[in-house]
Design a protein around this motif. Structure first.
Motif, PDB file in Angstrom:
ATOM      1  N   TYR A 162       8.543  23.263   1.868  1.00  0.00           N
ATOM      2  CA  TYR A 162       9.573  23.472   2.748  1.00  0.00           C
ATOM      3  C   TYR A 162      10.855  23.037   1.802  1.00  0.00           C
ATOM      4  O   TYR A 162      10.746  21.835   1.281  1.00  0.00           O
ATOM      5  CB  TYR A 162       9.610  22.672   4.163  1.00  0.00           C
ATOM      6  CG  TYR A 162      11.087  22.531   4.889  1.00  0.00           C
ATOM      7  CD1 TYR A 162      11.528  23.672   5.441  1.00  0.00           C
ATOM      8  CD2 TYR A 162      11.628  21.535   4.719  1.00  0.00           C
ATOM      9  CE1 TYR A 162      12.917  23.671   5.982  1.00  0.00           C
ATOM     10  CE2 TYR A 162      12.944  21.399   5.193  1.00  0.00           C
ATOM     11  CZ  TYR A 162      13.441  22.243   5.887  1.00  0.00           C
ATOM     12  OH  TYR A 162      14.696  22.428   6.385  1.00  0.00           O
ATOM     13  N   ARG A 163      11.731  23.707   1.716  1.00  0.00           N
ATOM     14  CA  ARG A 163      13.239  23.478   1.248  1.00  0.00           C
ATOM     15  C   ARG A 163      14.281  23.509   2.151  1.00  0.00           C
ATOM     16  O   ARG A 163      14.478  24.476   2.849  1.00  0.00           O
ATOM     17  CB  ARG A 163      13.464  24.320   0.111  1.00  0.00           C
ATOM     18  CG  ARG A 163      14.719  23.824  -0.709  1.00  0.00           C
ATOM     19  CD  ARG A 163      14.784  24.876  -1.923  1.00  0.00           C
ATOM     20  NE  ARG A 163      15.001  26.299  -1.273  1.00  0.00           N
ATOM     21  CZ  ARG A 163      15.604  27.301  -1.938  1.00  0.00           C
ATOM     22  NH1 ARG A 163      15.670  27.256  -3.387  1.00  0.00           N
ATOM     23  NH2 ARG A 163      15.799  28.561  -1.334  1.00  0.00           N
ATOM     24  N   PHE A 164      15.116  22.317   2.107  1.00  0.00           N
ATOM     25  CA  PHE A 164      16.439  22.603   2.807  1.00  0.00           C
ATOM     26  C   PHE A 164      17.505  22.449   1.853  1.00  0.00           C
ATOM     27  O   PHE A 164      17.387  21.596   0.906  1.00  0.00           O
ATOM     28  CB  PHE A 164      16.466  21.266   3.819  1.00  0.00           C
ATOM     29  CG  PHE A 164      17.886  21.200   4.285  1.00  0.00           C
ATOM     30  CD1 PHE A 164      18.423  21.849   5.365  1.00  0.00           C
ATOM     31  CD2 PHE A 164      18.821  20.160   3.672  1.00  0.00           C
ATOM     32  CE1 PHE A 164      19.564  21.616   5.942  1.00  0.00           C
ATOM     33  CE2 PHE A 164      20.191  19.833   4.385  1.00  0.00           C
ATOM     34  CZ  PHE A 164      20.383  20.967   5.530  1.00  0.00           C
ATOM     35  N   LEU A 178       1.123  15.034  -1.675  1.00  0.00           N
ATOM     36  CA  LEU A 178       2.532  15.218  -1.061  1.00  0.00           C
ATOM     37  C   LEU A 178       3.540  15.114  -2.160  1.00  0.00           C
ATOM     38  O   LEU A 178       3.280  14.167  -3.096  1.00  0.00           O
ATOM     39  CB  LEU A 178       2.721  14.599  -0.002  1.00  0.00           C
ATOM     40  CG  LEU A 178       3.938  14.766   0.772  1.00  0.00           C
ATOM     41  CD1 LEU A 178       4.042  14.621   2.309  1.00  0.00           C
ATOM     42  CD2 LEU A 178       5.029  13.690   0.286  1.00  0.00           C
ATOM     43  N   GLN A 179       4.449  15.771  -2.238  1.00  0.00           N
ATOM     44  CA  GLN A 179       5.548  15.660  -3.276  1.00  0.00           C
ATOM     45  C   GLN A 179       6.937  16.136  -2.552  1.00  0.00           C
ATOM     46  O   GLN A 179       6.930  16.824  -1.866  1.00  0.00           O
ATOM     47  CB  GLN A 179       5.528  16.623  -4.578  1.00  0.00           C
ATOM     48  CG  GLN A 179       6.540  16.206  -5.651  1.00  0.00           C
ATOM     49  CD  GLN A 179       6.425  17.292  -6.525  1.00  0.00           C
ATOM     50  OE1 GLN A 179       6.756  18.610  -6.561  1.00  0.00           O
ATOM     51  NE2 GLN A 179       5.678  16.837  -7.841  1.00  0.00           N
ATOM     52  N   THR A 180       7.972  15.067  -2.748  1.00  0.00           N
ATOM     53  CA  THR A 180       9.008  15.395  -2.158  1.00  0.00           C
ATOM     54  C   THR A 180      10.273  14.914  -3.337  1.00  0.00           C
ATOM     55  O   THR A 180      10.060  14.211  -4.150  1.00  0.00           O
ATOM     56  CB  THR A 180       9.342  14.814  -1.017  1.00  0.00           C
ATOM     57  OG1 THR A 180      10.597  15.157  -0.154  1.00  0.00           O
ATOM     58  CG2 THR A 180       9.739  13.135  -1.183  1.00  0.00           C
ATOM     59  N   TRP A 235      16.598  19.762  -0.923  1.00  0.00           N
ATOM     60  CA  TRP A 235      15.466  18.955  -0.648  1.00  0.00           C
ATOM     61  C   TRP A 235      14.235  19.658  -0.562  1.00  0.00           C
ATOM     62  O   TRP A 235      14.146  20.488   0.165  1.00  0.00           O
ATOM     63  CB  TRP A 235      15.894  17.924   0.302  1.00  0.00           C
ATOM     64  CG  TRP A 235      14.700  16.923   0.551  1.00  0.00           C
ATOM     65  CD1 TRP A 235      13.789  16.423  -0.028  1.00  0.00           C
ATOM     66  CD2 TRP A 235      14.408  16.586   2.014  1.00  0.00           C
ATOM     67  NE1 TRP A 235      12.847  15.803   0.755  1.00  0.00           N
ATOM     68  CE2 TRP A 235      13.150  15.590   1.929  1.00  0.00           C
ATOM     69  CE3 TRP A 235      15.004  16.485   3.496  1.00  0.00           C
ATOM     70  CZ2 TRP A 235      12.714  14.912   3.137  1.00  0.00           C
ATOM     71  CZ3 TRP A 235      14.485  16.141   4.460  1.00  0.00           C
ATOM     72  CH2 TRP A 235      13.463  15.108   4.293  1.00  0.00           C
ATOM     73  N   LEU A 236      13.250  19.514  -1.537  1.00  0.00           N
ATOM     74  CA  LEU A 236      12.013  20.176  -1.552  1.00  0.00           C
ATOM     75  C   LEU A 236      10.863  19.177  -1.236  1.00  0.00           C
ATOM     76  O   LEU A 236      10.741  18.173  -1.808  1.00  0.00           O
ATOM     77  CB  LEU A 236      11.831  20.815  -2.982  1.00  0.00           C
ATOM     78  CG  LEU A 236      10.436  21.567  -2.937  1.00  0.00           C
ATOM     79  CD1 LEU A 236      10.245  22.869  -2.201  1.00  0.00           C
ATOM     80  CD2 LEU A 236      10.240  21.822  -4.624  1.00  0.00           C
ATOM     81  N   THR A 237      10.037  19.757  -0.199  1.00  0.00           N
ATOM     82  CA  THR A 237       8.708  18.861   0.187  1.00  0.00           C
ATOM     83  C   THR A 237       7.542  19.693   0.184  1.00  0.00           C
ATOM     84  O   THR A 237       7.634  20.851   0.446  1.00  0.00           O
ATOM     85  CB  THR A 237       8.922  18.271   1.361  1.00  0.00           C
ATOM     86  OG1 THR A 237      10.042  17.683   1.420  1.00  0.00           O
ATOM     87  CG2 THR A 237       7.861  17.454   1.861  1.00  0.00           C
ATOM     88  N   GLN A 238       6.676  19.248  -0.626  1.00  0.00           N
ATOM     89  CA  GLN A 238       5.235  20.094  -1.057  1.00  0.00           C
ATOM     90  C   GLN A 238       4.084  19.491  -0.396  1.00  0.00           C
ATOM     91  O   GLN A 238       4.124  18.431  -0.865  1.00  0.00           O
ATOM     92  CB  GLN A 238       5.491  20.665  -2.227  1.00  0.00           C
ATOM     93  CG  GLN A 238       6.378  21.334  -2.971  1.00  0.00           C
ATOM     94  CD  GLN A 238       6.406  21.545  -4.252  1.00  0.00           C
ATOM     95  OE1 GLN A 238       5.792  22.563  -4.786  1.00  0.00           O
ATOM     96  NE2 GLN A 238       6.602  20.822  -5.243  1.00  0.00           N
ATOM     97  N   VAL A 239       3.285  19.928   0.126  1.00  0.00           N
ATOM     98  CA  VAL A 239       1.866  19.632   0.305  1.00  0.00           C
ATOM     99  C   VAL A 239       0.880  20.518  -0.068  1.00  0.00           C
ATOM    100  O   VAL A 239       0.963  21.604  -0.241  1.00  0.00           O
ATOM    101  CB  VAL A 239       1.639  19.417   1.859  1.00  0.00           C
ATOM    102  CG1 VAL A 239       0.506  18.820   2.335  1.00  0.00           C
ATOM    103  CG2 VAL A 239       2.615  18.753   2.583  1.00  0.00           C
ATOM    104  N   SER A 265       5.587  11.705  -5.843  1.00  0.00           N
ATOM    105  CA  SER A 265       4.347  12.565  -5.280  1.00  0.00           C
ATOM    106  C   SER A 265       3.654  11.289  -5.193  1.00  0.00           C
ATOM    107  O   SER A 265       3.422  10.308  -5.475  1.00  0.00           O
ATOM    108  CB  SER A 265       3.898  13.455  -6.376  1.00  0.00           C
ATOM    109  OG  SER A 265       3.579  12.969  -7.498  1.00  0.00           O
TER     110      SER A 265
END
Lengths: 422, 73
Positions: free
Chosen positions: A293-295, A229-231, A274-278, A220
């Motif tokens: 968003y998660r793929f 932001l965290q991924t 793969w998770l990305t959070q803002v 993060s």
């Protein structure tokens, strides 16, 4: 359980009076507390107070339409869940928490899909009898805190009358770059045993096992004073019995079901997400935006995309929060899935489970919560109620689905909770 | 599908590289410390929602961790 080591309303009032330096330590500590892993967002210091929380939730699936059903009960699943968490400090560098879940479930469930004799469209055969089930889940969690790092571990057991899962794991995080960056990682595993009801009859297994190992890593980054932001990437390897013992698949060469096969899926599965959070705070309207968003992709060729947005609107100096939520989900089908089969596959695989079918869904709802600090003998309280509506349809999928699975589920979900910090 | 993921990765890389030189000082982290800025605002709600999605969808649940429950029905 949420760990925030600073009373924010008080902190802001103090800051306004020019006493900023006196709260620096607790502010920085609390800020970094929020930079945990995707699985554990705890502070960079242990829990300071004894904390207790209770939550009740009710999940109710819509009845399946008569026109989509060929057999069985049209009423579907309902689940009542009760959750209890107790947490507290162990030493000045460690804390411990216990989570308990009790679920009570009942209703009819999808059994197999067959072609409708009138038009060949798939219709759902439901289980004839109402299933009643209880699940107990207890988990112990602990953390040890270093100056710039945290190490955590958990162990849990989940039991149903036909299913037992034992799970455990370790996780950690490391802060660097003046605590503007946090690296995180975790390793967990689960050993599961299934003993289906009426096992050994009608082709159903008597008992079997599966094991899974999960790895995740991420970081993060604080982007500016109000944005972070965290991924993270998660990988899960599952092996063993990955089929559903209560489902069957229909062989229908001439729009008529001539044979029923047991649900049979590959005995390994490798999944990557793969998770990305803002998170972004808007000071001028006292609100925060959460966007995720998660793929997901796996070797059953199931790809999915998930978008989720929450808007935290504060009122009355942060006493009340209203949080509208919107989530969109879309998945492609597993490579061996069919609503029904014209002939048996050469690899012997078969599943008509709607979970493996191509579809999309929208979930929308809102949460209202109140935070009361220094209330009833200087304890901190949080009361919340959450409602969510979930609608699924093959037409909602990003890629057009050939045939809609008739078992897709719509549901209502209500959740109420109370947290107290003594 | 892969193309979309690559575009997203490129955007993410750009965002992070432009953020690399930013260092927010501890005394400027009051907004980041707010409860409504937490990654996980309500862990019990996240747990139960995660369990529902694990039981009703075909994907790996959000945290990616192994956890209990059949999710067969």
């Amino acid at each position: 359980m949420k760990i925030v080591r600073v009373n924010n309303r008080k902190a802001r009032r103090r800051a306004g009076r020019g006493r900023r330096r006196t709260i620096l330590a607790s502010l920085s500590s609390a800020a970094l507390a929020l930079l945990g892993t995707t699985t554990d967002s705890r502070a960079d210091g242990p829990v300071e107070k004894i904390e207790a929380a209770y939550a009740f939730s009710f999940y109710s699936e819509d009845s399946i339409k008569e026109s989509n059903t060929s057999l069985g009960d049209t009423s579907r699943y309902e689940i009542e869940t009760q959750q209890v968490t107790v947490a507290g400090p162990l030493t000045d560098r460690s804390d411990v928490a216990f989570d308990f879940i009790y679920e009570s479930m009942s209703g009819a469930t999808p059994w197999f899909v067959e072609p409708d004799p009138s038009g060949g469209q798939p219709v759902q055969a439901m289980s004839g009898a109402t299933v009643t089930e209880k699940r107990y889940d207890g988990a112990l969690r602990g953390n040890y805190y270093f100056d710039n790092a945290r190490a955590g571990a958990h162990f849990g057991v989940s039991g149903e009358n036909d299913y037992l899962a034992i799970y455990s794991g370790v996780n950690g995080e490391y802060h660097l770059n003046e605590k503007n960056t946090t690296l995180s990682g975790g390793l967990s595993f689960s050993i599961d045993e299934i003993k289906p009801t009426e096992g050994g009859t009608d082709g159903r297994i008597k008992s079997d096992e599966k094991q899974s190992v999960s790895l995740n890593g991420g970081f993060s980054q604080i982007l500016d004073r109000s944005t972070t932001l965290q991924t993270s990437i998660s990988y899960k390897h599952s092996t063993g019995f990955l089929s559903d013992p209560y489902k069957k698949a229909c062989i229908a060469p001439n729009a008529t079901c001539t044979d029923l096969l047991v649900d049979n899926r590959p005995d390994t599965r490798n999944q990557v997400a793969w998770l990305t959070q803002v998170r972004k705070h808007f000071e001028f309207i006292d609100a925060s935006l959460h966007a995720n968003y998660r793929f997901h992709y796996d070797d059953w060729k199931l790809t999915s995309h998930t978008f989720e947005v929450e808007w935290f609107q504060n009122f009355f100096d942060d006493l009340v929060q209203v949080v509208p939520t919107l989530r969109y989900y879309s998945q492609s089908q597993a490579y061996f899935y069919e609503p029904f089969y014209l002939s048996e596959r050469s690899d012997g695989l078969a599943s008509s489970d709607y979970r493996l079918s191509p579809y999309g869904s929208f979930s929308f709802g809102a949460k209202v919560q109140m935070r009361m600090e220094d209330w009833l003998g200087s304890s901190d309280w949080r009361l919340a109620i959450n409602y969510e509506r979930h609608l699924a349809d093959a037409d909602f999928a990003l890629s057009k689905a050939k045939v809609k699975n008739p078992g897709l589920v719509n549901f209502h979900f209500v959740y109420v909770t109370a947290d107290i910090k003594f | 599908m892969i193309r979309r993921a690559l575009i997203l990765a490129a955007l993410l890389g750009f965002a992070l590289s432009s953020a690399g030189c930013v260092a927010v000082k501890p005394w400027d982290k009051d907004l980041l410390a707010r409860p409504d800025m937490a990654w996980d605002d309500d862990p019990r709600l996240a747990t139960i929602k995660g369990h529902i999605r694990f039981s009703k969808e075909g994907s790996l649940s959000a945290g990616g961790g192994a956890s209990g429950g059949c999710g067969c029905n």
